[in-house]
Design a protein around this motif. Structure first.
Motif, PDB file in Angstrom:
ATOM      1  N   ILE A   3      29.280   7.278  45.545  1.00  0.00           N
ATOM      2  CA  ILE A   3      30.430   8.092  45.166  1.00  0.00           C
ATOM      3  C   ILE A   3      31.438   8.121  46.319  1.00  0.00           C
ATOM      4  N   THR A   4      30.960   8.301  47.529  1.00  0.00           N
ATOM      5  CA  THR A   4      31.838   8.306  48.690  1.00  0.00           C
ATOM      6  C   THR A   4      32.563   6.973  48.827  1.00  0.00           C
ATOM      7  N   ASN A   5      31.834   5.884  48.658  1.00  0.00           N
ATOM      8  CA  ASN A   5      32.455   4.566  48.741  1.00  0.00           C
ATOM      9  C   ASN A   5      33.493   4.375  47.642  1.00  0.00           C
ATOM     10  N   TYR A   6      33.190   4.834  46.431  1.00  0.00           N
ATOM     11  CA  TYR A   6      34.121   4.707  45.315  1.00  0.00           C
ATOM     12  C   TYR A   6      35.407   5.485  45.595  1.00  0.00           C
ATOM     13  N   ILE A   7      35.254   6.739  46.052  1.00  0.00           N
ATOM     14  CA  ILE A   7      36.423   7.562  46.356  1.00  0.00           C
ATOM     15  C   ILE A   7      37.254   6.907  47.452  1.00  0.00           C
ATOM     16  N   ALA A   8      36.594   6.379  48.468  1.00  0.00           N
ATOM     17  CA  ALA A   8      37.306   5.739  49.571  1.00  0.00           C
ATOM     18  C   ALA A   8      38.127   4.551  49.087  1.00  0.00           C
ATOM     19  N   LYS A   9      37.619   3.796  48.114  1.00  0.00           N
ATOM     20  CA  LYS A   9      38.339   2.633  47.588  1.00  0.00           C
ATOM     21  C   LYS A   9      39.459   3.038  46.642  1.00  0.00           C
ATOM     22  N   GLU A  10      39.229   4.071  45.825  1.00  0.00           N
ATOM     23  CA  GLU A  10      40.149   4.422  44.753  1.00  0.00           C
ATOM     24  C   GLU A  10      41.270   5.369  45.161  1.00  0.00           C
ATOM     25  N   ARG A  11      41.106   6.110  46.209  1.00  0.00           N
ATOM     26  CA  ARG A  11      42.131   7.095  46.541  1.00  0.00           C
ATOM     27  C   ARG A  11      43.371   6.411  47.100  1.00  0.00           C
ATOM     28  N   SER A  12      44.519   7.031  46.857  1.00  0.00           N
ATOM     29  CA  SER A  12      45.768   6.468  47.325  1.00  0.00           C
ATOM     30  C   SER A  12      46.127   6.960  48.718  1.00  0.00           C
ATOM     31  N   SER A  13      45.524   8.044  49.168  1.00  0.00           N
ATOM     32  CA  SER A  13      45.764   8.539  50.515  1.00  0.00           C
ATOM     33  C   SER A  13      44.572   9.391  50.953  1.00  0.00           C
ATOM     34  N   ASN A  14      44.599   9.812  52.185  1.00  0.00           N
ATOM     35  CA  ASN A  14      43.501  10.598  52.739  1.00  0.00           C
ATOM     36  C   ASN A  14      43.587  12.056  52.308  1.00  0.00           C
ATOM     37  N   PRO A  15      42.451  12.746  52.264  1.00  0.00           N
ATOM     38  CA  PRO A  15      42.483  14.186  51.972  1.00  0.00           C
ATOM     39  C   PRO A  15      43.301  14.928  53.027  1.00  0.00           C
ATOM     40  N   VAL A  16      43.925  16.010  52.617  1.00  0.00           N
ATOM     41  CA  VAL A  16      44.702  16.853  53.520  1.00  0.00           C
ATOM     42  C   VAL A  16      44.239  18.290  53.339  1.00  0.00           C
ATOM     43  N   SER A  17      44.500  19.120  54.324  1.00  0.00           N
ATOM     44  CA  SER A  17      44.166  20.531  54.193  1.00  0.00           C
ATOM     45  C   SER A  17      45.419  21.361  54.426  1.00  0.00           C
ATOM     46  N   GLY A  18      45.448  22.514  53.778  1.00  0.00           N
ATOM     47  CA  GLY A  18      46.574  23.417  53.914  1.00  0.00           C
ATOM     48  C   GLY A  18      46.245  24.755  53.287  1.00  0.00           C
ATOM     49  N   GLU A  19      47.214  25.634  53.268  1.00  0.00           N
ATOM     50  CA  GLU A  19      47.004  26.993  52.779  1.00  0.00           C
ATOM     51  C   GLU A  19      47.168  27.078  51.268  1.00  0.00           C
ATOM     52  N   VAL A  20      46.182  27.707  50.620  1.00  0.00           N
ATOM     53  CA  VAL A  20      46.287  27.973  49.195  1.00  0.00           C
ATOM     54  C   VAL A  20      47.374  29.029  49.011  1.00  0.00           C
ATOM     55  N   THR A  21      48.410  28.689  48.231  1.00  0.00           N
ATOM     56  CA  THR A  21      49.534  29.608  48.031  1.00  0.00           C
ATOM     57  C   THR A  21      49.548  30.239  46.647  1.00  0.00           C
TER      58      THR A  21
END
Length: 109
Positions: A3-21
């Motif tokens: 699953i990790t490998n699949y997500i790494a191949k399929e995602r268009s950019s890296n995960p980001v973190s921020g404030e839930v608004t």
């Protein structure tokens, strides 16, 4: 692992973190390096939650749909590896201990 490998191949950019608004039963918004609006909140099967506004959320941007993967845990818990705690912002909690006991609001049941 696949699953990790699949997500790494399929995602268009890296995960980001921020404030839930903003968060509701259906969608959530996060302000990070940009605004991520109207995202589905992703959680394990059988767990439904609305992330509290002000917490740090982790967003997975994709070409089709941005998803809020979860929020960073900032609570302190006296847990050993392998134990699990469910809690609410109102103070209710359930703890599954390694020795088989269950604590509800700190009391063994």
């Amino acid at each position: 692992m696949w699953i990790t490998n699949y997500i790494a191949k399929e995602r268009s950019s890296n995960p980001v973190s921020g404030e839930v608004t903003y968060a509701s039963e259906e969608k959530a918004d996060v302000f990070a390096s940009g605004e991520y609006n109207n995202m589905r909140v992703i959680s394990p099967y059988g767990i439904i939650y609305i992330p509290p506004v002000g917490t740090t959320g982790v967003v997975l941007p994709t070409e089709g749909e941005n998803m809020l993967l979860g929020v960073c845990n900032e609570e302190k818990a006296d847990l050993s590896p392998g134990e699990l705690m469910l809690f609410s912002s109102g103070g209710a909690s359930i703890v599954l201990k390694n020795n088989g006991t269950v604590l509800i609001n700190g009391k063994e049941v």
